[in-house]
Scaffold this motif. Structure first.
Motif, PDB file in Angstrom:
ATOM      1  N   TYR A  35       0.849  -1.195   0.000  1.00 15.10           N
ATOM      2  CA  TYR A  35       0.000   0.000   0.000  1.00 15.10           C
ATOM      3  C   TYR A  35       0.882   1.241   0.000  1.00 15.10           C
ATOM      4  O   TYR A  35       2.065   1.202   0.359  1.00 15.10           O
ATOM      5  CB  TYR A  35      -0.944   0.007   1.206  1.00 15.10           C
ATOM      6  N   GLN A  36       0.286   2.334  -0.402  1.00 14.77           N
ATOM      7  CA  GLN A  36       0.980   3.627  -0.441  1.00 14.77           C
ATOM      8  C   GLN A  36       0.066   4.687   0.159  1.00 14.77           C
ATOM      9  O   GLN A  36      -1.125   4.765  -0.178  1.00 14.77           O
ATOM     10  CB  GLN A  36       1.336   4.011  -1.878  1.00 14.77           C
ATOM     11  N   ALA A  37       0.599   5.511   1.048  1.00 17.77           N
ATOM     12  CA  ALA A  37      -0.164   6.615   1.640  1.00 17.77           C
ATOM     13  C   ALA A  37       0.699   7.867   1.624  1.00 17.77           C
ATOM     14  O   ALA A  37       1.887   7.818   1.985  1.00 17.77           O
ATOM     15  CB  ALA A  37      -0.589   6.285   3.063  1.00 17.77           C
ATOM     16  N   ARG A  38       0.108   8.986   1.190  1.00 21.65           N
ATOM     17  CA  ARG A  38       0.833  10.256   1.120  1.00 21.65           C
ATOM     18  C   ARG A  38      -0.066  11.382   1.590  1.00 21.65           C
ATOM     19  O   ARG A  38      -1.274  11.371   1.337  1.00 21.65           O
ATOM     20  CB  ARG A  38       1.311  10.535  -0.310  1.00 21.65           C
ATOM     21  N   ILE A  39       0.514  12.351   2.274  1.00 19.75           N
ATOM     22  CA  ILE A  39      -0.220  13.542   2.693  1.00 19.75           C
ATOM     23  C   ILE A  39       0.674  14.753   2.450  1.00 19.75           C
ATOM     24  O   ILE A  39       1.880  14.708   2.736  1.00 19.75           O
ATOM     25  CB  ILE A  39      -0.655  13.462   4.172  1.00 19.75           C
ATOM     26  N   ARG A  42       5.587  16.963   1.717  1.00 22.10           N
ATOM     27  CA  ARG A  42       4.796  15.749   1.527  1.00 22.10           C
ATOM     28  C   ARG A  42       5.428  14.602   2.300  1.00 22.10           C
ATOM     29  O   ARG A  42       6.624  14.345   2.182  1.00 22.10           O
ATOM     30  CB  ARG A  42       4.669  15.378   0.052  1.00 22.10           C
ATOM     31  N   LEU A  43       4.611  13.943   3.098  1.00 24.97           N
ATOM     32  CA  LEU A  43       5.015  12.745   3.814  1.00 24.97           C
ATOM     33  C   LEU A  43       4.487  11.528   3.071  1.00 24.97           C
ATOM     34  O   LEU A  43       3.387  11.562   2.519  1.00 24.97           O
ATOM     35  CB  LEU A  43       4.477  12.763   5.242  1.00 24.97           C
ATOM     36  N   ALA A  44       5.252  10.448   3.089  1.00 26.72           N
ATOM     37  CA  ALA A  44       4.837   9.241   2.366  1.00 26.72           C
ATOM     38  C   ALA A  44       5.367   8.012   3.071  1.00 26.72           C
ATOM     39  O   ALA A  44       6.371   8.055   3.800  1.00 26.72           O
ATOM     40  CB  ALA A  44       5.333   9.278   0.922  1.00 26.72           C
ATOM     41  N   THR A  45       4.673   6.903   2.840  1.00 29.60           N
ATOM     42  CA  THR A  45       5.176   5.623   3.303  1.00 29.60           C
ATOM     43  C   THR A  45       6.440   5.272   2.504  1.00 29.60           C
ATOM     44  O   THR A  45       6.768   5.909   1.519  1.00 29.60           O
ATOM     45  CB  THR A  45       4.114   4.538   3.111  1.00 29.60           C
ATOM     46  N   GLY A  46       7.100   4.221   2.942  1.00 28.24           N
ATOM     47  CA  GLY A  46       8.335   3.828   2.284  1.00 28.24           C
ATOM     48  C   GLY A  46       9.501   3.902   3.258  1.00 28.24           C
ATOM     49  O   GLY A  46       9.318   3.934   4.479  1.00 28.24           O
ATOM     50  N   ASN A  47      10.710   3.965   2.711  1.00 23.68           N
ATOM     51  CA  ASN A  47      11.897   4.046   3.563  1.00 23.68           C
ATOM     52  C   ASN A  47      12.978   4.837   2.849  1.00 23.68           C
ATOM     53  O   ASN A  47      12.852   5.161   1.664  1.00 23.68           O
ATOM     54  CB  ASN A  47      12.392   2.640   3.924  1.00 23.68           C
ATOM     55  N   GLU A  48      14.043   5.138   3.582  1.00 21.12           N
ATOM     56  CA  GLU A  48      15.123   5.961   3.029  1.00 21.12           C
ATOM     57  C   GLU A  48      16.069   5.181   2.126  1.00 21.12           C
ATOM     58  O   GLU A  48      16.952   5.762   1.513  1.00 21.12           O
ATOM     59  CB  GLU A  48      15.918   6.596   4.172  1.00 21.12           C
ATOM     60  N   GLY A  49      15.885   3.868   2.042  1.00 23.52           N
ATOM     61  CA  GLY A  49      16.806   3.065   1.239  1.00 23.52           C
ATOM     62  C   GLY A  49      16.345   2.794  -0.172  1.00 23.52           C
ATOM     63  O   GLY A  49      17.077   2.162  -0.932  1.00 23.52           O
ATOM     64  N   ASN A  50      15.141   3.263  -0.545  1.00 22.32           N
ATOM     65  CA  ASN A  50      14.600   2.959  -1.874  1.00 22.32           C
ATOM     66  C   ASN A  50      14.031   4.235  -2.497  1.00 22.32           C
ATOM     67  O   ASN A  50      12.952   4.690  -2.108  1.00 22.32           O
ATOM     68  CB  ASN A  50      13.517   1.894  -1.770  1.00 22.32           C
ATOM     69  N   PRO A  51      14.721   4.838  -3.470  1.00 21.15           N
ATOM     70  CA  PRO A  51      14.247   6.100  -4.049  1.00 21.15           C
ATOM     71  C   PRO A  51      13.118   5.939  -5.065  1.00 21.15           C
ATOM     72  O   PRO A  51      12.529   6.930  -5.486  1.00 21.15           O
ATOM     73  CB  PRO A  51      15.496   6.666  -4.724  1.00 21.15           C
ATOM     74  N   VAL A  86       7.363   6.434   7.948  1.00 21.51           N
ATOM     75  CA  VAL A  86       6.957   7.554   7.099  1.00 21.51           C
ATOM     76  C   VAL A  86       8.165   8.465   6.911  1.00 21.51           C
ATOM     77  O   VAL A  86       8.908   8.736   7.858  1.00 21.51           O
ATOM     78  CB  VAL A  86       5.793   8.343   7.720  1.00 21.51           C
ATOM     79  N   THR A  87       8.381   8.932   5.682  1.00 26.49           N
ATOM     80  CA  THR A  87       9.519   9.788   5.384  1.00 26.49           C
ATOM     81  C   THR A  87       9.060  11.048   4.654  1.00 26.49           C
ATOM     82  O   THR A  87       7.933  11.128   4.166  1.00 26.49           O
ATOM     83  CB  THR A  87      10.537   9.044   4.493  1.00 26.49           C
ATOM     84  N   PHE A  88       9.952  12.029   4.585  1.00 26.21           N
ATOM     85  CA  PHE A  88       9.695  13.215   3.778  1.00 26.21           C
ATOM     86  C   PHE A  88       9.916  12.844   2.312  1.00 26.21           C
ATOM     87  O   PHE A  88      11.044  12.647   1.871  1.00 26.21           O
ATOM     88  CB  PHE A  88      10.614  14.367   4.179  1.00 26.21           C
ATOM     89  N   ASP A  89       8.831  12.761   1.571  1.00 25.54           N
ATOM     90  CA  ASP A  89       8.910  12.455   0.152  1.00 25.54           C
ATOM     91  C   ASP A  89       9.237  13.712  -0.650  1.00 25.54           C
ATOM     92  O   ASP A  89       9.928  13.657  -1.659  1.00 25.54           O
ATOM     93  CB  ASP A  89       7.581  11.851  -0.302  1.00 25.54           C
ATOM     94  N   GLN A  90       8.718  14.852  -0.201  1.00 28.95           N
ATOM     95  CA  GLN A  90       9.014  16.147  -0.817  1.00 28.95           C
ATOM     96  C   GLN A  90       9.161  17.198   0.278  1.00 28.95           C
ATOM     97  O   GLN A  90       8.452  17.156   1.293  1.00 28.95           O
ATOM     98  CB  GLN A  90       7.904  16.574  -1.786  1.00 28.95           C
ATOM     99  N   ALA A  91      10.066  18.125   0.064  1.00 31.39           N
ATOM    100  CA  ALA A  91      10.241  19.272   0.959  1.00 31.39           C
ATOM    101  C   ALA A  91      10.989  20.333   0.160  1.00 31.39           C
ATOM    102  O   ALA A  91      12.196  20.222  -0.058  1.00 31.39           O
ATOM    103  CB  ALA A  91      11.021  18.886   2.206  1.00 31.39           C
ATOM    104  N   ASP A 102       7.825   7.602  -8.890  1.00 29.13           N
ATOM    105  CA  ASP A 102       7.988   7.927  -7.472  1.00 29.13           C
ATOM    106  C   ASP A 102       9.304   8.631  -7.166  1.00 29.13           C
ATOM    107  O   ASP A 102       9.553   8.998  -6.008  1.00 29.13           O
ATOM    108  CB  ASP A 102       7.897   6.659  -6.620  1.00 29.13           C
ATOM    109  N   VAL A 103      10.151   8.833  -8.180  1.00 31.70           N
ATOM    110  CA  VAL A 103      11.429   9.497  -7.943  1.00 31.70           C
ATOM    111  C   VAL A 103      11.211  10.993  -7.746  1.00 31.70           C
ATOM    112  O   VAL A 103      10.551  11.659  -8.552  1.00 31.70           O
ATOM    113  CB  VAL A 103      12.410   9.263  -9.112  1.00 31.70           C
ATOM    114  N   ASN A 104      11.764  11.528  -6.652  1.00 28.59           N
ATOM    115  CA  ASN A 104      11.829  12.969  -6.438  1.00 28.59           C
ATOM    116  C   ASN A 104      13.299  13.381  -6.387  1.00 28.59           C
ATOM    117  O   ASN A 104      14.150  12.629  -5.912  1.00 28.59           O
ATOM    118  CB  ASN A 104      11.124  13.352  -5.135  1.00 28.59           C
TER     119      ASN A 104
END
Length: 519
Positions: A171-175, A190-199, A215-220, A258-260
């Motif tokens: 699943y994927q969740a973003r806010i 933007r916060l998103a599920t995932g981890n820091e090891g997979n861009p 949850v990680t910072f997907d965008q800032a 999903d790459v930022n």
């Protein structure tokens, strides 16, 4: 208001006391008591009380020095009452008017302050937009029975399943929050599920023994637009900085969706005609900062393009991009001490599959350590045709081509110690029919595309992570469809069928069924 009513009542009482004095007999201290009472209740000031007393002493009676009551016979009692009551009432009226006026001013000031505060809060809420989405997915990965075992794959750094079918539920969740700081400045988070090891993925797979997910910072990012179409200058100029969305026009042939990007970028749009505009995108992005080294890894990108829209609502877009990776190629370790070599940092921190590798510890006794054998300087040409004459139904044709012009066969062969084929090209063609966005019930869309991506056409770390389960050296078809189930709720299905291009046979079919919702 209670205080005001009490003051008015006291004034009324004072009026009764003053005007109700007997016309023939008045005690001199009666007026003093009334005036002192008004002063004690802060209806009049001490100065005003003194003035009233002096005024009354100078009229038809004189106060006696004795504290004893003095009876004064007034021939004309009514005149006396009028002479005494009228000035006091006049002073009282003026004081009441003054206090009422002041209280009204204070009340109005408070109301204005409250309204200003409410307006400020409303303005704040208007300048910040919140949003997000969630995606629930079933994914089935199905492998051909003729696939080779993982140990025989030309990918020594990645032991991946290629033989046992897999069923999973990612699943994927973003806010997100976007704040319009001013007409020219915007801040995005933007916060998103995932981890820091997979861009290349914000998925989190269910089935970790009910453990919590990260949850990680997907965008800032900070976005500054010094001028746009509404200004006196032509075109629109935008600067970005931080962790930003992909600033280039592209497809998943080169970049996973999903790459930022981390760094700084600029976008420039210039109208060349009423229906023709040009655009320029460029950016500088640090990939890996290496301590005690001047060989930090960087990515530089630039893109130029044009877009033309006809009167019949057909839009043609053509863009050419050049992506240059700096210090991305591996270097052989001359000496390995205590299991570490001076060139260990040339190994990429993240890889998928496909790119040609070599062991940088090949001539040492240390453990194997694999890095990229080729350099990557990618030329990418993207074309799109969007047909909107059947609005709200659109037909879109897409073509994308990429070539790694940085691939040097002699250099790669020297590093690997073998003859490596020059697989440096990729392309994608596709068509999409339907609503451009799923917004309401029964909105629909269907698509079909074919992808061919050779092993070293692009850096495998950042390309599509779904096709062939990620990476390069794959070809095949992608079929998909979407259907609106309600407002901002829709179903999406995709079937991805791929085969390896060169090397040992690996065939993978992937089924994805998604339930999506946005807010």
């Amino acid at each position: 208001m209670k205080k005001r009513r009490g003051q008015i009542g006291l004034l009324a009482m004072a009026g009764v006391l003053v005007t109700g004095l007997h016309p023939a007999t008045v005690r001199a201290d009666s007026t003093e008591e009334i005036i002192n009472l008004l002063k004690a209740k802060n209806i009049i000031t001490a100065e005003e009380a003194t003035q009233i007393m002096e005024r009354h002493k100078g009229q038809e009676w004189q106060a006696q020095p004795s504290a004893k009551p003095v009876t004064i016979v007034v021939p004309k009692g009514q005149k006396y009452l009028k002479a005494t009551a009228d000035p006091v009432a006049h002073d009282i009226k003026e004081e009441v008017a003054r206090q009422v006026k002041q209280e009204l001013k204070d009340e109005i000031a408070k109301e204005v302050k409250r309204e200003a505060s409410a307006a400020s809060a409303l303005d704040w809420s208007k300048r910040i937009r919140f949003g997000g989405d969630i995606r629930l997915r079933y994914q089935g990965d199905f492998f051909d029975e003729n696939n080779f075992e993982p140990a025989t794959l030309p990918r020594p750094t990645s032991f991946q399943n290629r033989t046992v079918d897999r069923q999973r539920f990612p699943y994927q969740a973003r806010i997100s929050a976007n704040a319009q700081v001013s007409d020219q400045t915007e801040v995005g988070l933007r916060l998103a599920t995932g981890n820091e090891g997979n861009p290349v993925s914000t998925n989190d797979t269910l089935g970790d023994y009910m453990n919590k997910d990260s949850v990680t910072f997907d965008q800032a990012y900070l976005k500054w637009t010094p001028f746009s179409e509404t200004s006196t200058l032509p075109g629109k100029l935008t600067f970005w900085g931080g962790r930003i969305p992909n600033p280039f026009l592209s497809t998943d042939l080169v970049w996973d969706s999903d790459v930022n990007f981390e760094g700084v970028a600029t976008n420039l749009e210039i109208p060349l005609d009423t229906r023709l505009k040009g655009f320029l995108n460029a950016g500088i992005f640090p990939l890996q900062e290496i301590d005690l080294s001047n060989q930090d890894k960087w990515f530089l990108g630039g893109q130029i393009g044009v877009q033309y829209t006809t009167r019949s609502n057909i839009t043609y877009t053509l863009a050419a991009a050049y992506y240059d990776y700096q210090n991305i190629q591996g270097k052989r370790n001359p000496v390995v001490v205590d299991g570490e070599g001076i060139n260990d940092d040339t190994v990429p921190p993240f890889q998928q599959t496909g790119n040609v590798l070599f062991d940088i510890n090949r001539f040492n006794d240390g453990s194997t350590l694999f890095a990229l054998a080729a350099d990557y300087n990618e030329l990418n040409i993207t074309g799109k045709v969007d047909i909107g004459i059947f609005d709200p139904i659109y037909i879109s044709f897409l073509a994308d081509y990429v070539k790694n012009i940085g691939f040097d066969s002699a250099e790669v062969n020297a590093l690997t110690g073998e003859t490596v084929p020059k697989d440096d090209t990729g392309y994608l063609v596709g068509v999409t029919v339907g609503h451009p966005k799923m917004e309401k019930l029964w909105d629909w869309q269907t698509s079909l595309s074919y992808k061919y991506l050779e092993a070293d056409a692009v850096l495998d770390a950042f390309t599509d992570s779904d096709f062939h389960l990620g990476g390069t050296n794959a070809k095949g078809w992608i079929m998909g469809g979407q259907l609106g189930l309600g407002k901002n709720l829709w179903l999406r299905t995709r079937w991805l069928s791929s085969d390896v291009i060169t090397g040992v046979p690996v065939s993978i079919d992937t089924l994805q069924v998604d339930i999506n919702s946005r807010f």
